[in-house]
Design a protein around this motif. Sequence first.
Motif, mmCIF file in Angstrom:
data_model
loop_
_atom_site.group_PDB
_atom_site.id
_atom_site.type_symbol
_atom_site.label_atom_id
_atom_site.label_comp_id
_atom_site.label_asym_id
_atom_site.label_seq_id
_atom_site.Cartn_x
_atom_site.Cartn_y
_atom_site.Cartn_z
ATOM 1 N N ILE A 13 -56.336 -92.743 -16.981
ATOM 2 C CA ILE A 13 -57.765 -93.037 -17.077
ATOM 3 C C ILE A 13 -58.575 -92.020 -16.287
ATOM 4 O O ILE A 13 -59.639 -91.570 -16.727
ATOM 5 C CB ILE A 13 -58.046 -94.467 -16.588
ATOM 6 C CG1 ILE A 13 -57.351 -95.482 -17.506
ATOM 7 C CG2 ILE A 13 -59.545 -94.750 -16.550
ATOM 8 C CD1 ILE A 13 -57.407 -96.914 -17.007
ATOM 9 N N ALA A 14 -58.071 -91.633 -15.113
ATOM 10 C CA ALA A 14 -58.772 -90.618 -14.308
ATOM 11 C C ALA A 14 -58.884 -89.311 -15.075
ATOM 12 O O ALA A 14 -59.926 -88.644 -15.052
ATOM 13 C CB ALA A 14 -58.034 -90.393 -12.987
ATOM 14 N N ASN A 15 -57.815 -88.933 -15.780
ATOM 15 C CA ASN A 15 -57.857 -87.711 -16.593
ATOM 16 C C ASN A 15 -58.908 -87.816 -17.696
ATOM 17 O O ASN A 15 -59.646 -86.864 -17.965
ATOM 18 C CB ASN A 15 -56.481 -87.456 -17.224
ATOM 19 C CG ASN A 15 -55.476 -86.918 -16.229
ATOM 20 O OD1 ASN A 15 -55.845 -86.255 -15.270
ATOM 21 N ND2 ASN A 15 -54.204 -87.214 -16.444
ATOM 22 N N ALA A 16 -58.982 -88.996 -18.324
ATOM 23 C CA ALA A 16 -59.951 -89.196 -19.406
ATOM 24 C C ALA A 16 -61.380 -89.137 -18.876
ATOM 25 O O ALA A 16 -62.269 -88.522 -19.491
ATOM 26 C CB ALA A 16 -59.693 -90.540 -20.087
ATOM 27 N N ILE A 17 -61.626 -89.786 -17.725
ATOM 28 C CA ILE A 17 -62.969 -89.771 -17.130
ATOM 29 C C ILE A 17 -63.338 -88.347 -16.709
ATOM 30 O O ILE A 17 -64.477 -87.893 -16.922
ATOM 31 C CB ILE A 17 -63.045 -90.735 -15.933
ATOM 32 C CG1 ILE A 17 -62.972 -92.189 -16.425
ATOM 33 C CG2 ILE A 17 -64.323 -90.515 -15.139
ATOM 34 C CD1 ILE A 17 -62.955 -93.217 -15.317
ATOM 35 N N THR A 18 -62.387 -87.649 -16.121
ATOM 36 C CA THR A 18 -62.637 -86.270 -15.706
ATOM 37 C C THR A 18 -63.007 -85.396 -16.903
ATOM 38 O O THR A 18 -63.959 -84.612 -16.854
ATOM 39 C CB THR A 18 -61.401 -85.687 -15.000
ATOM 40 O OG1 THR A 18 -61.089 -86.486 -13.857
ATOM 41 C CG2 THR A 18 -61.652 -84.255 -14.558
ATOM 42 N N LEU A 19 -62.251 -85.547 -17.973
ATOM 43 C CA LEU A 19 -62.536 -84.775 -19.190
ATOM 44 C C LEU A 19 -63.917 -85.126 -19.732
ATOM 45 O O LEU A 19 -64.673 -84.245 -20.169
ATOM 46 C CB LEU A 19 -61.463 -85.061 -20.244
ATOM 47 C CG LEU A 19 -61.547 -84.240 -21.539
ATOM 48 C CD1 LEU A 19 -61.405 -82.755 -21.242
ATOM 49 C CD2 LEU A 19 -60.479 -84.694 -22.525
ATOM 50 N N ASP A 201 -62.082 -93.503 -7.369
ATOM 51 C CA ASP A 201 -62.813 -92.256 -7.116
ATOM 52 C C ASP A 201 -61.892 -91.186 -6.544
ATOM 53 O O ASP A 201 -62.103 -89.989 -6.764
ATOM 54 C CB ASP A 201 -63.989 -92.520 -6.171
ATOM 55 C CG ASP A 201 -63.558 -92.989 -4.786
ATOM 56 O OD1 ASP A 201 -63.279 -92.132 -3.925
ATOM 57 O OD2 ASP A 201 -63.507 -94.207 -4.567
ATOM 58 N N THR A 202 -60.840 -91.577 -5.817
ATOM 59 C CA THR A 202 -59.950 -90.576 -5.218
ATOM 60 C C THR A 202 -59.145 -89.840 -6.279
ATOM 61 O O THR A 202 -58.923 -88.630 -6.173
ATOM 62 C CB THR A 202 -58.995 -91.227 -4.210
ATOM 63 O OG1 THR A 202 -58.291 -92.291 -4.846
ATOM 64 C CG2 THR A 202 -59.756 -91.772 -3.024
ATOM 65 N N LEU A 203 -58.714 -90.562 -7.298
ATOM 66 C CA LEU A 203 -57.976 -89.909 -8.385
ATOM 67 C C LEU A 203 -58.884 -88.953 -9.158
ATOM 68 O O LEU A 203 -58.484 -87.830 -9.505
ATOM 69 C CB LEU A 203 -57.405 -90.957 -9.333
ATOM 70 C CG LEU A 203 -55.956 -91.387 -9.076
ATOM 71 C CD1 LEU A 203 -55.602 -92.596 -9.930
ATOM 72 C CD2 LEU A 203 -54.990 -90.249 -9.344
ATOM 73 N N ILE A 204 -60.096 -89.389 -9.417
ATOM 74 C CA ILE A 204 -61.061 -88.529 -10.110
ATOM 75 C C ILE A 204 -61.363 -87.295 -9.267
ATOM 76 O O ILE A 204 -61.412 -86.163 -9.765
ATOM 77 C CB ILE A 204 -62.348 -89.310 -10.429
ATOM 78 C CG1 ILE A 204 -62.046 -90.425 -11.440
ATOM 79 C CG2 ILE A 204 -63.435 -88.385 -10.954
ATOM 80 C CD1 ILE A 204 -63.174 -91.399 -11.634
ATOM 81 N N ALA A 205 -61.541 -87.517 -7.950
ATOM 82 C CA ALA A 205 -61.830 -86.394 -7.053
ATOM 83 C C ALA A 205 -60.704 -85.374 -7.067
ATOM 84 O O ALA A 205 -60.951 -84.162 -7.127
ATOM 85 C CB ALA A 205 -62.047 -86.910 -5.632
ATOM 86 N N SER A 206 -59.471 -85.851 -7.015
ATOM 87 C CA SER A 206 -58.341 -84.917 -6.964
ATOM 88 C C SER A 206 -58.272 -84.064 -8.229
ATOM 89 O O SER A 206 -57.863 -82.902 -8.177
ATOM 90 C CB SER A 206 -57.029 -85.676 -6.761
ATOM 91 O OG SER A 206 -56.667 -86.419 -7.902
#
Length: 348
Positions: A13-19, A201-206
């Motif tokens: 999910i973090a990858n999808a949000i980042t994209l 937020d930490t996963l998205i930040a990384s």
Amino acid sequence: MKAQNELQGEETIANAITLNILNSNFKLPPMPANGPKLMALIQQPMDKIDIDSFAKLINSDPGLFSMILQLANSIYFKGIDEIFSLRAAITRVGLQEAINSVNLYFFQRILPKIPEIEGFSTKDYWAFSWACATAARRLGHPNLNMNALPGELYIAGLLHGIGKLILAIHYPVEFSKCIQKAAELEQPLHTIELDEFGTTDTLIASKLMTIWNIPSRICAGVEFYQDPGSAPEKYRDIAALLQSACSIAAMSGIGTNGDGCTMGFESTWIAGQSGLLFSKKGIRDNIVQEILVSLEKKSESITGVIPPKRDVLPDSKIPVDNHKNSSVRTQPKTDNKGLLAWIKSWFI
């Protein structure tokens, strides 16, 4: 410790949000040219740093130049005469403090303006991040025998919550709901984010920090600091030290990071590891107190945030933590003066 499938789901999910963020109208600003140079400086031993090169880097940036002069003439650092030259300002503030503060100011101004969100102040956020970064750097002292460098810990402390800023910019409504709910339920913000976003937020930040070419160890420290036990072994120390630093920052009462509650130090991963030097209560308590005193003295000059008042116990120069969010209350050590002097000598 989370199950592997949970971690994989949150990362997906973090990858999808980042994209989604990268493909949206919001543009993550590129790392300015002097960014890598500043981060490289902070990770070097002080005796290896060429002051002339540092001064040249500051001179090329009017904003950084002005900040250093303002800091040198602030309430904590000011002397009898006002300072107008960069060299004199660096001398008065000290090289390490100057480099730390330059990195703080540098990262503060990279991101666009954060929208107004009730319960989340950008000024308080950066004050907390500075407190966390300062505590983290102290915890990286070589005498503690942890697998992390002071400079990389300082950067990790500054950037540990940068995913919150990204969410505030890109998803202000949803992030505001998380802030309010965390406060109402007195829950850690990342648990509420899991419900709202399916990740933290930490996963998205990384993910986003890699675009800035932030070193992988710092990215991993930020990604796993909320649960160091889940980190790969080679990154566990930096994640655990960052978690401990955030706990100390919360104790200080300087700024806030949007959490509805704070982790008491006894609940941190490091506190549960009996084999570590920093796990020994006598050593740990004295180091924590050293950090809290330093933060209290410098906060107003560096962040503009006045720390909460602390009581001083009789026959002790060590303040007691009265911050309402802290679950750790420290006591004076009347029989441990030798140990305290030893700890102090590390930071001179």
